[in-house]
Motif scaffolding. Structure first.
Motif, mmCIF file in Angstrom:
data_model
loop_
_atom_site.group_PDB
_atom_site.id
_atom_site.type_symbol
_atom_site.label_atom_id
_atom_site.label_comp_id
_atom_site.label_asym_id
_atom_site.label_seq_id
_atom_site.Cartn_x
_atom_site.Cartn_y
_atom_site.Cartn_z
ATOM 1 N N LEU A 131 16.963 -15.515 21.642
ATOM 2 C CA LEU A 131 16.622 -15.893 20.272
ATOM 3 C C LEU A 131 15.121 -16.076 20.103
ATOM 4 C CD1 LEU A 131 19.484 -18.418 19.423
ATOM 5 C CD2 LEU A 131 19.060 -16.225 18.302
ATOM 6 N N ARG A 132 14.476 -16.559 21.147
ATOM 7 C CA ARG A 132 13.010 -16.696 21.115
ATOM 8 C C ARG A 132 12.343 -15.337 21.287
ATOM 9 N NH1 ARG A 132 8.529 -18.578 19.067
ATOM 10 N NH2 ARG A 132 6.852 -18.840 20.584
ATOM 11 N N ARG A 133 12.903 -14.533 22.174
ATOM 12 C CA ARG A 133 12.336 -13.213 22.478
ATOM 13 C C ARG A 133 12.548 -12.247 21.324
ATOM 14 N NH1 ARG A 133 10.260 -9.074 23.380
ATOM 15 N NH2 ARG A 133 9.956 -7.947 25.335
ATOM 16 N N TYR A 134 13.704 -12.333 20.698
ATOM 17 C CA TYR A 134 14.069 -11.424 19.598
ATOM 18 C C TYR A 134 14.477 -12.257 18.381
ATOM 19 C CZ TYR A 134 14.465 -8.232 23.555
ATOM 20 O OH TYR A 134 14.223 -7.495 24.690
ATOM 21 N N PRO A 135 13.545 -12.853 17.673
ATOM 22 C CA PRO A 135 13.883 -13.765 16.566
ATOM 23 C C PRO A 135 14.665 -13.116 15.442
ATOM 24 C CG PRO A 135 11.528 -13.251 16.581
ATOM 25 C CD PRO A 135 12.094 -12.721 17.863
ATOM 26 N N THR A 136 14.597 -11.799 15.296
ATOM 27 C CA THR A 136 15.366 -11.123 14.247
ATOM 28 C C THR A 136 16.830 -10.959 14.644
ATOM 29 O OG1 THR A 136 14.970 -8.894 15.120
ATOM 30 C CG2 THR A 136 13.326 -9.801 13.596
ATOM 31 N N GLY A 137 17.127 -11.196 15.929
ATOM 32 C CA GLY A 137 18.492 -10.979 16.393
ATOM 33 C C GLY A 137 18.756 -9.547 16.784
ATOM 34 N N ASP A 138 17.792 -8.689 16.567
ATOM 35 C CA ASP A 138 17.954 -7.269 16.871
ATOM 36 C C ASP A 138 16.734 -6.807 17.661
ATOM 37 O OD1 ASP A 138 18.288 -4.563 17.027
ATOM 38 O OD2 ASP A 138 18.535 -4.227 14.863
#
Length: 336
Positions: free
Chosen positions: A322-329
């Motif tokens: 979630l931190r690495r990919y805040p968009t979820g994608d």
């Protein structure tokens, strides 16, 4: 992700606390940690001021998503079941993993003459800096369990002054008030105190065999409880005159975490028999700190079923993603 909702015996905090570190769980999790273990290389780190710590670094042959440094709990090691389980999941998801041994943990007793104590924060900060410098990644994460969670949060609170970049820190059942934790060990189920006395004495025997000039050979055999051991070793082998001063030195209660300047997340359990859930109310409010408390889980347990699968491993990976990919994608997030 789904909430942690164990059934039957798995609602018992002692079952959770013990199952998390059992050999059976290590065997069960081995297929998931095998790739990380096969890629791991032992590393000795220069932490500055003549101090050295040891750990195991597992890197991918191709570019990874980032580096996650994991810190075990008191008298654990880089080979602890919970560290192998979590590390295996994170490595399989594409992250490089460094499993750090604190001083006198794992096979590291020979590296430093003086004994481990929990106030030795500078050398652990030095180790994390050495890890980041040796294995640079755009994304750097830190996670710790129990006492390792306490270290991780203190490191995060000192990161700006130390010149460390941390994208996120996760602490699982971290020690908040060491004095209260010691009382919980002394007054709770006797199994926990006996476990730590046995492990600590074994570690101290290794150390005295390497450095007999430390001079505690005869005293060690007379010390039967944690209180006895603290009463002897704190004034004789630390910079502190008594237990109260020592415990206060590594407490994270009150204003200790006010200097956090990067995301930090705590996972705790209301039924933890060692770290009291009420202690988390004593943490300083900070916009970067979030606390997630589950009804069940014991101490660093969070075993979700009778196959001994870990909800905690999945949650740790989710938090980092979630931190690495805040968009979820991942496809919508700029790759590091």
């Amino acid at each position: 992700m789904n909430d942690f909702a164990p059934n039957g015996l798995l609602k018992n905090p002692h079952a959770q606390s013990i199952l998390a570190s059992t050999r059976l769980r290590k065997i069960r999790s081995y297929p998931r940690s095998r790739a990380m273990l096969n890629a791991s290389k032992t590393v000795v780190l220069d932490c500055g001021n003549g101090q050295q710590l040891m750990g195991e670094h597992a890197a991918h042959d191709v570019r990874s998503k980032g580096l996650i440094t994991l810190i075990h709990g008191w008298e654990g090691s880089s080979q602890s079941t919970y560290l192998l389980s979590a590390g295996g999941i994170l490595f399989a998801a594409g992250y490089d993993v460094f499993r750090l041994n604190l001083r006198d943990h794992g096979p590291s007793h020979h590296l430093n003459r003086e004994l481990f104590n929990s106030a030795r924060l500078d050398e652990v900060i030095g180790a994390v800096k050495a890890i980041h410098q040796t294995y640079p990644q755009q994304w750097q994460f830190l996670a710790g369990f129990s006492l390792g969670g306490n270290f991780a949060l203190r490191i995060a609170a000192e990161a700006a002054n130390a010149g460390l970049k941390l994208d996120q820190t996760v602490a699982i059942c971290p020690v908040v008030d060491p004095a209260k934790t010691m009382i919980a060990l002394e007054q709770g189920w006797w199994v926990y105190e006996k476990y730590f006395v046995r492990k600590w004495q074994k570690s101290l025997r290794k150390k005295i065999n390497l450095y007999p000039e430390l001079g505690y050979q005869d005293s060690l055999f007379k010390l039967k409880t944690l209180r006895d051991m603290n009463s002897y070793f704190i004034p004789n082998h630390t910079a502190f005159s008594d237990a109260d001063a020592y415990f206060q030195a590594y407490s994270i209660a009150d204003d200790r975490l006010t200097t956090l300047n990067s995301p930090a997340h705590i996972i705790a359990a209301q039924d933890d028999p060692i770290i009291l859930a009420e202690d988390f109310a004593r943490l300083a409010e900070n916009q970067h700190l979030s606390i997630e408390t589950k009804r069940y889980g014991g101490h660093c347990g969070f075993v979700k079923n009778y196959q001994l699968d870990s909800w905690l491993d999945e949650r740790l990976l989710e938090l980092i993603n979630l931190r690495r990919y805040p968009t979820g994608d991942p496809a919508k997030t700029q790759q590091g």
